[in-house]
Design a protein around this motif. Structure first.
Motif, mmCIF file in Angstrom:
data_model
loop_
_atom_site.group_PDB
_atom_site.id
_atom_site.type_symbol
_atom_site.label_atom_id
_atom_site.label_comp_id
_atom_site.label_asym_id
_atom_site.label_seq_id
_atom_site.Cartn_x
_atom_site.Cartn_y
_atom_site.Cartn_z
ATOM 1 N N THR A 112 0.693 1.740 -25.254
ATOM 2 C CA THR A 112 0.420 2.221 -23.908
ATOM 3 C C THR A 112 -1.077 2.067 -23.634
ATOM 4 N N VAL A 113 -1.490 2.280 -22.386
ATOM 5 C CA VAL A 113 -2.875 2.046 -21.978
ATOM 6 C C VAL A 113 -3.523 3.364 -21.577
ATOM 7 N N PHE A 114 -4.535 3.767 -22.298
ATOM 8 C CA PHE A 114 -5.237 5.011 -22.002
ATOM 9 C C PHE A 114 -5.934 4.922 -20.641
ATOM 10 N N ILE A 115 -5.853 6.030 -19.871
ATOM 11 C CA ILE A 115 -6.541 6.093 -18.573
ATOM 12 C C ILE A 115 -7.683 7.097 -18.613
ATOM 13 N N THR A 116 -7.361 8.384 -18.772
ATOM 14 C CA THR A 116 -8.396 9.408 -18.789
ATOM 15 C C THR A 116 -7.824 10.717 -19.299
ATOM 16 N N GLN A 117 -8.664 11.544 -19.919
ATOM 17 C CA GLN A 117 -8.217 12.851 -20.391
ATOM 18 C C GLN A 117 -8.136 13.840 -19.224
ATOM 19 N N ILE A 118 -7.371 14.927 -19.420
ATOM 20 C CA ILE A 118 -7.095 15.816 -18.284
ATOM 21 C C ILE A 118 -7.667 17.217 -18.441
ATOM 22 N N SER A 119 -8.308 17.525 -19.555
ATOM 23 C CA SER A 119 -8.736 18.908 -19.770
ATOM 24 C C SER A 119 -9.630 19.424 -18.650
ATOM 25 N N SER A 120 -10.515 18.583 -18.127
ATOM 26 C CA SER A 120 -11.461 19.026 -17.098
ATOM 27 C C SER A 120 -10.855 19.010 -15.700
ATOM 28 N N ILE A 121 -9.649 18.447 -15.547
ATOM 29 C CA ILE A 121 -9.045 18.333 -14.217
ATOM 30 C C ILE A 121 -7.674 19.008 -14.159
ATOM 31 N N ILE A 138 7.115 6.554 -13.461
ATOM 32 C CA ILE A 138 7.592 5.191 -13.713
ATOM 33 C C ILE A 138 6.561 4.402 -14.523
ATOM 34 N N HIS A 139 5.304 4.485 -14.110
ATOM 35 C CA HIS A 139 4.228 3.768 -14.806
ATOM 36 C C HIS A 139 3.283 4.691 -15.564
ATOM 37 N N ILE A 140 3.094 5.894 -15.066
ATOM 38 C CA ILE A 140 2.070 6.790 -15.599
ATOM 39 C C ILE A 140 2.716 7.949 -16.335
ATOM 40 N N GLN A 141 2.066 8.405 -17.381
ATOM 41 C CA GLN A 141 2.534 9.584 -18.096
ATOM 42 C C GLN A 141 1.338 10.424 -18.515
ATOM 43 N N HIS A 152 -4.768 16.660 -23.581
ATOM 44 C CA HIS A 152 -3.797 15.675 -23.117
ATOM 45 C C HIS A 152 -4.527 14.620 -22.287
ATOM 46 N N ALA A 153 -3.828 13.521 -22.014
ATOM 47 C CA ALA A 153 -4.443 12.438 -21.244
ATOM 48 C C ALA A 153 -3.397 11.702 -20.425
ATOM 49 N N PHE A 154 -3.890 11.023 -19.381
ATOM 50 C CA PHE A 154 -3.069 10.089 -18.616
ATOM 51 C C PHE A 154 -3.033 8.753 -19.351
ATOM 52 N N TYR A 155 -1.844 8.135 -19.349
ATOM 53 C CA TYR A 155 -1.664 6.786 -19.891
ATOM 54 C C TYR A 155 -0.829 5.968 -18.920
ATOM 55 N N PHE A 156 -1.049 4.647 -18.920
ATOM 56 C CA PHE A 156 -0.072 3.733 -18.351
ATOM 57 C C PHE A 156 0.971 3.456 -19.428
ATOM 58 N N GLN A 157 2.247 3.564 -19.073
ATOM 59 C CA GLN A 157 3.312 3.230 -20.002
ATOM 60 C C GLN A 157 3.496 1.705 -20.054
ATOM 61 N N LYS A 158 4.270 1.232 -21.015
ATOM 62 C CA LYS A 158 4.463 -0.203 -21.187
ATOM 63 C C LYS A 158 5.077 -0.853 -19.951
ATOM 64 N N GLN A 159 5.905 -0.087 -19.207
ATOM 65 C CA GLN A 159 6.538 -0.640 -18.009
ATOM 66 C C GLN A 159 5.505 -1.110 -17.001
ATOM 67 N N PHE A 160 4.361 -0.450 -16.958
ATOM 68 C CA PHE A 160 3.258 -0.864 -16.092
ATOM 69 C C PHE A 160 2.876 -2.313 -16.356
ATOM 70 N N TYR A 185 4.693 -4.736 -17.858
ATOM 71 C CA TYR A 185 5.765 -5.664 -17.480
ATOM 72 C C TYR A 185 5.782 -5.885 -15.962
ATOM 73 N N ASP A 186 5.592 -4.816 -15.200
ATOM 74 C CA ASP A 186 5.683 -4.927 -13.743
ATOM 75 C C ASP A 186 4.500 -5.656 -13.139
ATOM 76 N N ILE A 187 3.299 -5.417 -13.611
ATOM 77 C CA ILE A 187 2.155 -6.128 -13.006
ATOM 78 C C ILE A 187 2.185 -7.611 -13.383
ATOM 79 N N ARG A 188 2.723 -7.936 -14.548
ATOM 80 C CA ARG A 188 2.845 -9.354 -14.911
ATOM 81 C C ARG A 188 3.833 -10.049 -13.978
ATOM 82 N N LYS A 189 4.917 -9.372 -13.620
ATOM 83 C CA LYS A 189 5.871 -9.954 -12.678
ATOM 84 C C LYS A 189 5.244 -10.172 -11.310
#
Length: 221
Positions: free
Chosen positions: A75-84, A171-174, A204-212, A214-218
Protein backbone atom coordinates in the motif's frame (compact mmCIF):
# COMPACT_ATOMS: atom_id res chain seq x y z
CA UNK A 1 11.36 21.25 -8.55
CA UNK A 2 7.79 20.86 -9.79
CA UNK A 3 6.02 17.53 -10.19
CA UNK A 4 5.70 17.93 -13.96
CA UNK A 5 9.47 18.21 -14.26
CA UNK A 6 10.05 15.28 -11.92
CA UNK A 7 7.58 13.19 -13.94
CA UNK A 8 9.48 13.91 -17.15
CA UNK A 9 12.80 13.00 -15.53
CA UNK A 10 11.49 9.73 -14.12
CA UNK A 11 9.82 8.73 -17.37
CA UNK A 12 13.04 9.31 -19.32
CA UNK A 13 14.71 6.59 -17.27
CA UNK A 14 11.70 4.30 -16.82
CA UNK A 15 12.52 0.70 -17.70
CA UNK A 16 16.30 1.17 -17.48
CA UNK A 17 17.89 -1.27 -15.05
CA UNK A 18 19.66 0.32 -12.12
CA UNK A 19 22.88 -1.45 -13.08
CA UNK A 20 22.87 0.56 -16.32
CA UNK A 21 21.52 3.74 -14.78
CA UNK A 22 23.74 4.19 -11.72
CA UNK A 23 27.50 4.09 -11.20
CA UNK A 24 29.18 1.19 -9.36
CA UNK A 25 29.65 3.43 -6.31
CA UNK A 26 25.96 4.36 -6.37
CA UNK A 27 24.99 0.70 -6.68
CA UNK A 28 27.17 -0.16 -3.68
CA UNK A 29 25.36 2.52 -1.69
CA UNK A 30 21.98 1.16 -2.77
CA UNK A 31 22.94 -2.38 -1.78
CA UNK A 32 24.48 -1.36 1.57
CA UNK A 33 21.44 0.76 2.44
CA UNK A 34 18.98 -1.86 1.16
CA UNK A 35 17.67 0.34 -1.62
CA UNK A 36 16.02 3.01 0.52
CA UNK A 37 13.51 4.72 -1.73
CA UNK A 38 14.47 8.25 -0.75
CA UNK A 39 18.09 7.69 -1.75
CA UNK A 40 17.03 6.12 -5.06
CA UNK A 41 14.93 9.18 -5.82
CA UNK A 42 17.80 11.52 -4.98
CA UNK A 43 20.07 9.67 -7.37
CA UNK A 44 17.49 9.53 -10.14
CA UNK A 45 16.62 13.22 -9.93
CA UNK A 46 20.18 14.35 -9.45
CA UNK A 47 19.15 16.38 -6.43
CA UNK A 48 20.02 16.43 -2.76
CA UNK A 49 16.66 15.80 -1.14
CA UNK A 50 15.86 14.52 2.34
CA UNK A 51 14.72 10.91 2.16
CA UNK A 52 12.38 11.57 5.08
CA UNK A 53 10.66 14.55 3.46
CA UNK A 54 10.61 14.63 -0.33
CA UNK A 55 9.57 18.23 -0.81
CA UNK A 56 8.40 19.56 -4.16
CA UNK A 57 7.16 23.03 -5.01
CA UNK A 58 3.63 22.08 -5.98
CA UNK A 59 2.79 18.69 -4.52
CA UNK A 60 3.81 15.35 -3.08
CA UNK A 61 5.77 12.36 -4.33
CA UNK A 62 4.28 8.91 -3.65
CA UNK A 63 6.37 5.82 -4.32
CA UNK A 64 5.52 2.16 -4.20
CA UNK A 65 7.21 -1.21 -4.55
CA UNK A 66 5.80 -3.13 -7.51
CA UNK A 67 6.55 -6.05 -9.80
CA UNK A 68 7.85 -5.77 -13.36
CA UNK A 69 4.32 -5.28 -14.71
CA UNK A 70 3.57 -2.42 -12.32
CA UNK A 71 1.33 -4.43 -10.00
CA UNK A 72 1.63 -3.08 -6.46
CA UNK A 73 3.27 -5.15 -3.75
CA UNK A 74 2.45 -2.70 -0.97
CA UNK A 75 0.00 0.00 0.00
CA UNK A 76 1.06 3.66 -0.33
CA UNK A 77 1.58 5.76 2.78
CA UNK A 78 -0.12 9.18 2.75
CA UNK A 79 0.04 10.84 6.17
CA UNK A 80 -0.33 10.11 9.88
CA UNK A 81 -3.52 11.16 11.66
CA UNK A 82 -2.61 11.77 15.30
CA UNK A 83 -2.51 15.56 14.88
CA UNK A 84 -5.73 15.68 12.82
CA UNK A 85 -7.93 13.17 14.63
CA UNK A 86 -10.52 15.78 15.64
CA UNK A 87 -10.60 17.12 12.09
CA UNK A 88 -11.69 13.64 11.05
CA UNK A 89 -14.12 13.12 13.92
CA UNK A 90 -15.84 16.41 13.11
CA UNK A 91 -15.86 15.69 9.38
CA UNK A 92 -14.21 18.88 8.23
CA UNK A 93 -15.01 19.63 4.57
CA UNK A 94 -12.81 17.38 2.44
CA UNK A 95 -11.27 20.18 0.39
CA UNK A 96 -10.21 21.97 3.60
CA UNK A 97 -8.45 18.99 5.18
CA UNK A 98 -4.84 18.05 5.68
CA UNK A 99 -5.58 14.85 3.74
CA UNK A 100 -6.71 16.82 0.69
CA UNK A 101 -3.57 18.95 0.90
CA UNK A 102 -1.50 15.75 0.81
CA UNK A 103 -3.27 14.13 -2.17
CA UNK A 104 -4.56 17.01 -4.31
CA UNK A 105 -1.43 17.01 -6.48
CA UNK A 106 0.74 13.89 -6.41
CA UNK A 107 3.29 12.07 -8.52
CA UNK A 108 3.04 8.30 -8.22
CA UNK A 109 6.39 6.59 -8.90
CA UNK A 110 6.40 2.76 -9.02
CA UNK A 111 9.74 1.09 -8.27
CA UNK A 112 10.21 -2.48 -9.49
CA UNK A 113 12.49 -4.33 -7.08
CA UNK A 114 12.28 -7.80 -8.61
CA UNK A 115 15.55 -9.71 -8.62
CA UNK A 116 18.96 -8.27 -7.77
CA UNK A 117 19.37 -4.51 -7.12
CA UNK A 118 21.15 -4.26 -10.49
CA UNK A 119 17.90 -5.40 -12.14
CA UNK A 120 15.61 -2.98 -10.32
CA UNK A 121 14.05 -0.14 -12.29
CA UNK A 122 11.63 2.75 -12.18
CA UNK A 123 8.42 2.25 -14.15
CA UNK A 124 6.42 5.05 -15.81
CA UNK A 125 5.17 7.53 -13.23
CA UNK A 126 1.69 9.05 -13.09
CA UNK A 127 0.98 12.69 -12.23
CA UNK A 128 -2.44 13.23 -10.63
CA UNK A 129 -3.67 16.81 -10.23
CA UNK A 130 -7.19 16.93 -8.79
CA UNK A 131 -7.72 20.44 -10.17
CA UNK A 132 -7.88 18.93 -13.67
CA UNK A 133 -11.23 17.81 -15.05
CA UNK A 134 -9.89 14.43 -16.17
CA UNK A 135 -9.37 13.46 -12.53
CA UNK A 136 -12.87 14.49 -11.37
CA UNK A 137 -13.97 10.87 -10.91
CA UNK A 138 -10.90 10.16 -8.81
CA UNK A 139 -11.61 13.20 -6.67
CA UNK A 140 -15.18 11.99 -6.12
CA UNK A 141 -13.92 8.56 -5.00
CA UNK A 142 -11.44 10.08 -2.55
CA UNK A 143 -14.02 12.51 -1.18
CA UNK A 144 -16.48 9.67 -0.58
CA UNK A 145 -13.71 7.57 1.00
CA UNK A 146 -12.84 10.41 3.36
CA UNK A 147 -16.38 10.90 4.66
CA UNK A 148 -16.93 7.16 4.98
CA UNK A 149 -13.72 6.77 6.98
CA UNK A 150 -14.68 9.67 9.26
CA UNK A 151 -17.97 7.95 10.02
CA UNK A 152 -16.28 4.59 10.59
CA UNK A 153 -13.78 6.12 13.02
CA UNK A 154 -16.56 7.78 15.02
CA UNK A 155 -18.49 4.52 15.12
CA UNK A 156 -15.42 2.68 16.42
CA UNK A 157 -14.85 5.26 19.15
CA UNK A 158 -18.45 5.23 20.28
CA UNK A 159 -19.36 1.56 19.84
CA UNK A 160 -16.29 -0.72 19.81
CA UNK A 161 -15.59 -2.65 23.04
CA UNK A 162 -12.27 -0.86 23.64
CA UNK A 163 -13.48 2.59 22.55
CA UNK A 164 -10.57 2.87 20.12
CA UNK A 165 -10.38 3.55 16.39
CA UNK A 166 -9.66 0.58 14.14
CA UNK A 167 -8.86 -0.05 10.48
CA UNK A 168 -11.31 1.86 8.30
CA UNK A 169 -11.58 1.36 4.55
CA UNK A 170 -12.85 3.20 1.53
CA UNK A 171 -12.45 2.20 -2.11
CA UNK A 172 -8.95 3.67 -2.48
CA UNK A 173 -8.10 5.11 0.93
CA UNK A 174 -7.85 3.48 4.32
CA UNK A 175 -6.81 4.31 7.87
CA UNK A 176 -4.84 1.71 9.77
CA UNK A 177 -2.23 1.53 12.51
CA UNK A 178 1.28 2.81 11.80
CA UNK A 179 3.54 3.15 14.80
CA UNK A 180 6.87 2.08 16.26
CA UNK A 181 7.83 1.80 19.89
CA UNK A 182 9.94 4.60 21.35
CA UNK A 183 13.16 3.98 23.29
CA UNK A 184 11.09 3.08 26.35
CA UNK A 185 9.12 0.49 24.43
CA UNK A 186 5.94 2.57 24.24
CA UNK A 187 3.66 3.35 21.31
CA UNK A 188 2.18 6.80 20.61
CA UNK A 189 -1.52 6.93 21.62
CA UNK A 190 -3.94 9.35 19.96
CA UNK A 191 -5.82 11.83 22.15
CA UNK A 192 -9.07 13.48 21.03
CA UNK A 193 -10.14 16.84 22.44
CA UNK A 194 -13.63 16.17 21.11
CA UNK A 195 -14.03 13.05 23.26
CA UNK A 196 -11.62 14.28 25.95
CA UNK A 197 -9.85 10.92 26.07
CA UNK A 198 -7.49 8.64 24.20
CA UNK A 199 -9.12 7.09 21.16
CA UNK A 200 -6.24 4.80 20.21
CA UNK A 201 -3.32 3.16 21.97
CA UNK A 202 -1.05 3.72 18.95
CA UNK A 203 -0.70 6.03 15.99
CA UNK A 204 -2.62 5.48 12.75
CA UNK A 205 -2.18 6.76 9.20
CA UNK A 206 -3.92 7.23 5.87
CA UNK A 207 -2.84 4.88 3.08
CA UNK A 208 -3.77 4.35 -0.54
CA UNK A 209 -4.82 0.72 -0.95
CA UNK A 210 -3.57 -1.40 -3.86
CA UNK A 211 -6.84 -0.79 -5.74
CA UNK A 212 -5.76 2.84 -6.11
CA UNK A 213 -2.78 1.74 -8.20
CA UNK A 214 -4.80 -0.59 -10.43
CA UNK A 215 -7.40 2.12 -11.09
CA UNK A 216 -5.04 4.99 -11.89
CA UNK A 217 -3.10 2.73 -14.27
CA UNK A 218 -6.35 1.99 -16.12
CA UNK A 219 -7.10 5.71 -16.32
CA UNK A 220 -3.80 6.40 -18.07
CA UNK A 221 -4.18 3.73 -20.77
Amino acid sequence: MYLDEACVRFNRIAGIKFGELFSPDDMNMIIVNKGKTGQLLELALGLHLSSSNMDFDDGELKTNKCDSRGNPKETVFITQISSIIDELIEERTFEETHLFEKISNILYVPVCKDGRPEDWMFLPSIHIDLSLRKFATLKDIWRADYYSICQQLRNHIENSPDGFIHTSNGIHIQVRSKDARDRNGNYHPIYSDVYDRYVSNKNHAFYFQKQFVYDIRKMMV
